[in-house]
Design a protein around this motif. Structure first.
Motif, short mmCIF file in Angstrom:
data_model
loop_
_atom_site.label_atom_id
_atom_site.label_comp_id
_atom_site.label_asym_id
_atom_site.label_seq_id
_atom_site.Cartn_x
_atom_site.Cartn_y
_atom_site.Cartn_z
N ILE A 20 -34.15 12.35 -20.58
CA ILE A 20 -32.89 11.79 -21.04
C ILE A 20 -32.06 11.33 -19.87
O ILE A 20 -31.49 10.25 -19.89
CB ILE A 20 -32.11 12.82 -21.90
CG1 ILE A 20 -32.86 13.08 -23.19
CG2 ILE A 20 -30.70 12.34 -22.19
CD1 ILE A 20 -32.27 14.17 -24.05
N THR A 21 -31.98 12.10 -18.83
CA THR A 21 -31.16 11.71 -17.68
C THR A 21 -31.78 10.54 -16.93
O THR A 21 -31.07 9.78 -16.30
CB THR A 21 -30.95 12.89 -16.72
OG1 THR A 21 -32.22 13.38 -16.31
CG2 THR A 21 -30.16 13.99 -17.38
N LYS A 22 -33.10 10.37 -17.01
CA LYS A 22 -33.74 9.23 -16.35
C LYS A 22 -33.52 7.93 -17.12
O LYS A 22 -33.48 6.87 -16.54
CB LYS A 22 -35.24 9.49 -16.18
CG LYS A 22 -35.56 10.54 -15.16
CD LYS A 22 -37.05 10.75 -15.05
CE LYS A 22 -37.33 11.86 -14.04
NZ LYS A 22 -38.76 12.16 -13.96
N THR A 23 -33.37 8.01 -18.43
CA THR A 23 -33.18 6.81 -19.23
C THR A 23 -31.71 6.44 -19.41
O THR A 23 -31.42 5.36 -19.90
CB THR A 23 -33.81 6.98 -20.63
OG1 THR A 23 -33.20 8.10 -21.27
CG2 THR A 23 -35.31 7.17 -20.54
N THR A 24 -30.81 7.28 -18.99
CA THR A 24 -29.39 7.01 -19.17
C THR A 24 -28.94 5.72 -18.50
O THR A 24 -28.25 4.92 -19.14
CB THR A 24 -28.55 8.21 -18.69
OG1 THR A 24 -28.95 9.36 -19.43
CG2 THR A 24 -27.07 7.95 -18.89
N PRO A 25 -29.28 5.42 -17.23
CA PRO A 25 -28.86 4.15 -16.63
C PRO A 25 -29.39 2.94 -17.40
O PRO A 25 -28.69 1.95 -17.58
CB PRO A 25 -29.43 4.20 -15.22
CG PRO A 25 -29.58 5.64 -14.92
CD PRO A 25 -29.91 6.28 -16.22
N PHE A 26 -30.62 3.03 -17.89
CA PHE A 26 -31.19 1.94 -18.67
C PHE A 26 -30.41 1.75 -19.98
O PHE A 26 -30.09 0.62 -20.37
CB PHE A 26 -32.67 2.21 -18.97
CG PHE A 26 -33.30 1.16 -19.84
CD1 PHE A 26 -33.60 -0.09 -19.32
CD2 PHE A 26 -33.58 1.43 -21.17
CE1 PHE A 26 -34.17 -1.06 -20.13
CE2 PHE A 26 -34.15 0.47 -21.97
CZ PHE A 26 -34.45 -0.78 -21.46
N PHE A 31 -26.63 -1.30 -23.29
CA PHE A 31 -25.38 -1.27 -24.04
C PHE A 31 -24.39 -2.30 -23.48
O PHE A 31 -23.76 -3.04 -24.23
CB PHE A 31 -24.79 0.14 -24.00
CG PHE A 31 -23.53 0.30 -24.77
CD1 PHE A 31 -23.52 0.24 -26.15
CD2 PHE A 31 -22.33 0.53 -24.11
CE1 PHE A 31 -22.35 0.40 -26.86
CE2 PHE A 31 -21.15 0.69 -24.81
CZ PHE A 31 -21.16 0.62 -26.20
N THR A 32 -24.27 -2.36 -22.16
CA THR A 32 -23.35 -3.31 -21.52
C THR A 32 -23.77 -4.75 -21.80
O THR A 32 -22.93 -5.60 -22.12
CB THR A 32 -23.30 -3.05 -20.01
OG1 THR A 32 -22.89 -1.69 -19.79
CG2 THR A 32 -22.33 -3.98 -19.32
N ILE A 33 -25.05 -5.04 -21.69
CA ILE A 33 -25.53 -6.39 -21.97
C ILE A 33 -25.29 -6.76 -23.43
O ILE A 33 -24.89 -7.90 -23.74
CB ILE A 33 -27.02 -6.51 -21.59
CG1 ILE A 33 -27.17 -6.47 -20.07
CG2 ILE A 33 -27.64 -7.79 -22.15
CD1 ILE A 33 -28.59 -6.33 -19.58
N ARG A 113 -12.13 -1.43 -22.10
CA ARG A 113 -12.78 -0.81 -23.27
C ARG A 113 -14.13 -0.23 -22.93
O ARG A 113 -14.57 0.73 -23.53
CB ARG A 113 -12.90 -1.83 -24.39
CG ARG A 113 -11.57 -2.13 -25.02
CD ARG A 113 -11.70 -3.13 -26.16
NE ARG A 113 -10.42 -3.41 -26.72
CZ ARG A 113 -9.67 -4.47 -26.43
NH1 ARG A 113 -10.12 -5.36 -25.57
NH2 ARG A 113 -8.50 -4.65 -26.98
N LEU A 114 -14.81 -0.83 -21.96
CA LEU A 114 -16.10 -0.32 -21.56
C LEU A 114 -16.01 0.96 -20.73
O LEU A 114 -16.93 1.76 -20.70
CB LEU A 114 -16.89 -1.36 -20.74
CG LEU A 114 -17.51 -2.49 -21.54
CD1 LEU A 114 -18.12 -3.52 -20.59
CD2 LEU A 114 -18.55 -1.96 -22.48
#
Length: 115
Positions: A20-26, A31-33, A113-114
């Protein structure tokens, strides 16, 4: 080695797997995109004439900046029959950061908001 308090925080948040912590940046990047794609057309819009942009977004509270006297007025006065200090403070902060440019105002609002 992980401290006991950080382990408890992760456990409470449901982050118990290293995957989970490894996939968080992805996930954050995706989400941002997605948000940028959803709101991309907003950036080409101008402020609306004869609508609430002229009295809600741009008024003497917004244009007077982040002075002590202006902050006092925002939190103690009604404007056009409405009391909305948090909303007005948000517009004042965005105006201080972005000025009167509609693109910069909308981009600053989206960044707020982000975060």
């Amino acid at each position: 080695m992980e401290t006991n308090s950080s382990f408890l925080i992760k456990k409470r948040l449901g982050i118990t797997s290293p995957a989970i912590t490894k996939t968080t940046p992805f996930a954050i990047a995706v989400f941002t995109i997605a948000i940028l794609l959803a709101y991309h057309s907003v950036f080409s819009h101008q402020f609306q004439m004869y609508w609430d942009d002229q009295w809600v977004v741009f008024n003497f509270y917004t244009e007077n900046g982040l002075t002590t006297a202006n902050l006092h007025d925002i939190f103690t006065q009604f404007f056009h029959g409405q009391y909305s200090p948090v909303n007005q403070l948000t517009y004042t902060l965005i105006y201080a950061a972005a000025g009167a440019d509609s693109f910069r105002q909308r981009f600053s609002a989206m960044l707020a908001r982000l975060s």
